[in-house]
Design a protein around this motif. Structure first.
Motif, PDB file in Angstrom:
ATOM      1  N   ALA A 139       8.377   7.794   5.955  1.00  0.00           N
ATOM      2  CA  ALA A 139       8.094   8.985   5.166  1.00  0.00           C
ATOM      3  C   ALA A 139       7.582   8.578   3.788  1.00  0.00           C
ATOM      4  O   ALA A 139       7.462   7.393   3.466  1.00  0.00           O
ATOM      5  CB  ALA A 139       9.351   9.846   5.052  1.00  0.00           C
ATOM      6  N   GLU A 140       7.303   9.561   2.962  1.00  0.00           N
ATOM      7  CA  GLU A 140       6.741   9.308   1.647  1.00  0.00           C
ATOM      8  C   GLU A 140       7.661   8.432   0.800  1.00  0.00           C
ATOM      9  O   GLU A 140       8.876   8.391   0.991  1.00  0.00           O
ATOM     10  CB  GLU A 140       6.424  10.619   0.930  1.00  0.00           C
ATOM     11  CG  GLU A 140       7.605  11.530   0.702  1.00  0.00           C
ATOM     12  CD  GLU A 140       7.865  12.488   1.854  1.00  0.00           C
ATOM     13  OE1 GLU A 140       8.488  13.537   1.593  1.00  0.00           O
ATOM     14  OE2 GLU A 140       7.481  12.192   2.999  1.00  0.00           O
ATOM     15  N   THR A 141       7.055   7.727  -0.128  1.00  0.00           N
ATOM     16  CA  THR A 141       7.703   6.660  -0.887  1.00  0.00           C
ATOM     17  C   THR A 141       9.052   7.053  -1.479  1.00  0.00           C
ATOM     18  O   THR A 141      10.033   6.304  -1.375  1.00  0.00           O
ATOM     19  CB  THR A 141       6.762   6.201  -2.016  1.00  0.00           C
ATOM     20  OG1 THR A 141       5.553   5.711  -1.431  1.00  0.00           O
ATOM     21  CG2 THR A 141       7.395   5.110  -2.849  1.00  0.00           C
ATOM     22  N   ASP A 142       9.139   8.215  -2.094  1.00  0.00           N
ATOM     23  CA  ASP A 142      10.342   8.577  -2.841  1.00  0.00           C
ATOM     24  C   ASP A 142      11.550   8.862  -1.951  1.00  0.00           C
ATOM     25  O   ASP A 142      12.656   9.041  -2.459  1.00  0.00           O
ATOM     26  CB  ASP A 142      10.058   9.788  -3.736  1.00  0.00           C
ATOM     27  CG  ASP A 142       9.095   9.457  -4.864  1.00  0.00           C
ATOM     28  OD1 ASP A 142       8.938   8.254  -5.166  1.00  0.00           O
ATOM     29  OD2 ASP A 142       8.479  10.388  -5.415  1.00  0.00           O
ATOM     30  N   ARG A 143      11.362   8.891  -0.637  1.00  0.00           N
ATOM     31  CA  ARG A 143      12.478   9.092   0.282  1.00  0.00           C
ATOM     32  C   ARG A 143      13.099   7.766   0.745  1.00  0.00           C
ATOM     33  O   ARG A 143      14.064   7.787   1.509  1.00  0.00           O
ATOM     34  CB  ARG A 143      12.024   9.888   1.509  1.00  0.00           C
ATOM     35  CG  ARG A 143      11.727  11.356   1.217  1.00  0.00           C
ATOM     36  CD  ARG A 143      11.439  12.119   2.497  1.00  0.00           C
ATOM     37  NE  ARG A 143      11.189  13.530   2.258  1.00  0.00           N
ATOM     38  CZ  ARG A 143      12.113  14.479   2.190  1.00  0.00           C
ATOM     39  NH1 ARG A 143      13.382  14.147   2.353  1.00  0.00           N
ATOM     40  NH2 ARG A 143      11.789  15.732   1.977  1.00  0.00           N
ATOM     41  N   VAL A 164       0.116   4.916  -0.732  1.00  0.00           N
ATOM     42  CA  VAL A 164       0.430   5.204   0.661  1.00  0.00           C
ATOM     43  C   VAL A 164      -0.606   6.176   1.207  1.00  0.00           C
ATOM     44  O   VAL A 164      -1.189   6.972   0.472  1.00  0.00           O
ATOM     45  CB  VAL A 164       1.849   5.792   0.812  1.00  0.00           C
ATOM     46  CG1 VAL A 164       2.878   4.780   0.367  1.00  0.00           C
ATOM     47  CG2 VAL A 164       1.996   7.092   0.028  1.00  0.00           C
ATOM     48  N   GLY A 166      -2.138   9.060   4.212  1.00  0.00           N
ATOM     49  CA  GLY A 166      -1.777  10.401   4.632  1.00  0.00           C
ATOM     50  C   GLY A 166      -0.739  10.460   5.724  1.00  0.00           C
ATOM     51  O   GLY A 166      -0.031  11.469   5.859  1.00  0.00           O
ATOM     52  N   TRP A 168       1.996   9.123   5.841  1.00  0.00           N
ATOM     53  CA  TRP A 168       3.342   9.109   5.268  1.00  0.00           C
ATOM     54  C   TRP A 168       3.694  10.440   4.603  1.00  0.00           C
ATOM     55  O   TRP A 168       4.825  10.627   4.214  1.00  0.00           O
ATOM     56  CB  TRP A 168       3.483   7.987   4.245  1.00  0.00           C
ATOM     57  CG  TRP A 168       3.584   6.623   4.854  1.00  0.00           C
ATOM     58  CD1 TRP A 168       4.735   5.926   5.135  1.00  0.00           C
ATOM     59  CD2 TRP A 168       2.514   5.794   5.281  1.00  0.00           C
ATOM     60  NE1 TRP A 168       4.420   4.711   5.701  1.00  0.00           N
ATOM     61  CE2 TRP A 168       3.081   4.602   5.796  1.00  0.00           C
ATOM     62  CE3 TRP A 168       1.127   5.931   5.275  1.00  0.00           C
ATOM     63  CZ2 TRP A 168       2.289   3.571   6.311  1.00  0.00           C
ATOM     64  CZ3 TRP A 168       0.349   4.907   5.786  1.00  0.00           C
ATOM     65  CH2 TRP A 168       0.932   3.739   6.296  1.00  0.00           C
ATOM     66  N   GLN A 169       2.743  11.339   4.469  1.00  0.00           N
ATOM     67  CA  GLN A 169       2.982  12.576   3.744  1.00  0.00           C
ATOM     68  C   GLN A 169       3.449  13.680   4.684  1.00  0.00           C
ATOM     69  O   GLN A 169       3.183  13.644   5.890  1.00  0.00           O
ATOM     70  CB  GLN A 169       1.700  13.023   3.029  1.00  0.00           C
ATOM     71  CG  GLN A 169       1.155  11.990   2.055  1.00  0.00           C
ATOM     72  CD  GLN A 169       2.166  11.597   0.985  1.00  0.00           C
ATOM     73  OE1 GLN A 169       2.948  12.436   0.525  1.00  0.00           O
ATOM     74  NE2 GLN A 169       2.158  10.338   0.591  1.00  0.00           N
ATOM     75  N   PRO A 170       4.168  14.682   4.153  1.00  0.00           N
ATOM     76  CA  PRO A 170       4.580  15.807   4.995  1.00  0.00           C
ATOM     77  C   PRO A 170       3.375  16.436   5.688  1.00  0.00           C
ATOM     78  O   PRO A 170       2.365  16.740   5.050  1.00  0.00           O
ATOM     79  CB  PRO A 170       5.210  16.778   3.990  1.00  0.00           C
ATOM     80  CG  PRO A 170       5.665  15.908   2.865  1.00  0.00           C
ATOM     81  CD  PRO A 170       4.645  14.813   2.766  1.00  0.00           C
ATOM     82  N   GLY A 172       1.315  15.030   7.666  1.00  0.00           N
ATOM     83  CA  GLY A 172       0.226  14.099   7.952  1.00  0.00           C
ATOM     84  C   GLY A 172       0.122  13.717   9.416  1.00  0.00           C
ATOM     85  O   GLY A 172      -0.985  13.640   9.970  1.00  0.00           O
ATOM     86  N   ARG A 243       9.190   9.973   9.420  1.00  0.00           N
ATOM     87  CA  ARG A 243       8.687  11.223   9.976  1.00  0.00           C
ATOM     88  C   ARG A 243       8.182  10.954  11.386  1.00  0.00           C
ATOM     89  O   ARG A 243       7.748   9.844  11.703  1.00  0.00           O
ATOM     90  CB  ARG A 243       7.553  11.789   9.114  1.00  0.00           C
ATOM     91  CG  ARG A 243       8.023  12.267   7.747  1.00  0.00           C
ATOM     92  CD  ARG A 243       6.948  13.052   7.011  1.00  0.00           C
ATOM     93  NE  ARG A 243       7.443  13.472   5.716  1.00  0.00           N
ATOM     94  CZ  ARG A 243       8.185  14.549   5.502  1.00  0.00           C
ATOM     95  NH1 ARG A 243       8.509  15.324   6.525  1.00  0.00           N
ATOM     96  NH2 ARG A 243       8.599  14.857   4.297  1.00  0.00           N
TER      97      ARG A 243
END
Length: 264
Positions: A139-143, A164, A166, A168-170, A172, A243
């Motif tokens: 998932a995205e970096t901050d998670r 990162v 796409g 990795w993004q919600p 994507g 994800r």
């Protein structure tokens, strides 16, 4: 992937299996539940690495196959998942005929393909009409707690955080499956902890593939950055997230043991 990259993956295959091989199991479980696979289901794992997912699926009674472009990974995977048909190959040219599998999976691997859409097209080709394709990535970096350590390493080296993509993004992964002509039937976010029993395992896991001199130099930075994740036993627990998205290929009902999948 180029030859040098494959050599690098082959060189770390045993270390990868020991330190990271079973790490995505919560994501595996989510995809298994979402796709309804079970005994007799035909499953292909693309980018199978050291074979832990294949061994997991074997224990569920699935008929399994795997492919990876790194010879060292294939060797380890064949020793670990002895019941699987594991082949050397690339995601863009899968060495199986059309419609061979009920489910095609790829965990933390599709981003390494030279052409992601070409690879996805191959996933769809080898899936049965109305079969399933499941993709899962970080998932995205901050998670991800692991990124706290990687950011500290980059800062110490005077570098910026790595961008990162796409995937990795919600949303994507769902967008990718849609672009490949699949209907998304399930998607989600899964907590995926990583455990290191001590400082040595932490450093080896984070810096896997680096030479001993680099590991010795960077180790203090890794240990300092991981201090907040230290457990009372002296190990480390880093909470991360994957994800996943599951899509159905065109072609109507699946003539297989794959069960129905609900909308997520």
């Amino acid at each position: 992937m180029g030859g040098t990259d494959l050599d690098s993956w082959s060189a770390v295959a045993a270390g990868w299996a020991k330190l990271w091989g079973g790490f995505p199991e919560p994501a595996w479980s989510a995809v298994v539940e979402a796709s309804g696979i079970g005994p007799g289901s035909r499953v292909l794992d693309v980018g199978c690495g050291s074979g832990e997912l294949l061994a997991y699926l074997d224990r569920l009674g699935a008929s399994t196959a795997g492919v990876d472009p790194a010879p060292g990974m294939v060797e380890v995977a064949r020793a670990r998942a002895t019941g699987a048909d594991i082949r050397l190959g690339h995601a863009e040219q899968l060495p199986w005929p059309d419609g061979e599998f009920d489910l095609v999976t790829s965990f933390n691997a599709l981003q390494f393909a030279d052409d992601i859409l070409d690879a996805l097209s191959e996933f769809v080709r080898v899936a049965a009409p109305g079969g399933l394709v499941a993709i899962s990535n970080w998932a995205e970096t901050d998670r991800n707690d692991l990124n706290t350590i990687e950011d500290a390493i980059a800062y110490a080296a005077g570098e910026q955080r790595r961008p990162v993509g796409g995937l990795w993004q919600p949303g994507g992964l769902g967008e990718l499956l849609g672009a490949g002509g699949l209907d998304v039937v399930s998607a989600g976010l899964v907590e995926v902890p990583w455990h290191a029993p001590d400082d040595d395992a932490l450093v080896q896991g984070v810096l896997l593939g680096e030479d001993p001199a680099t590991m010795a130099t960077v180790a203090p930075t890794v240990i300092a950055a991981a201090r907040r994740f230290r457990t009372p036993s002296g190990g480390y627990r880093l909470v991360n997230a994957f994800r996943y998205a599951v899509g159905r290929t065109p072609g109507g009902a699946v003539e297989s043991s794959v069960g129905a999948v609900g909308e997520a």
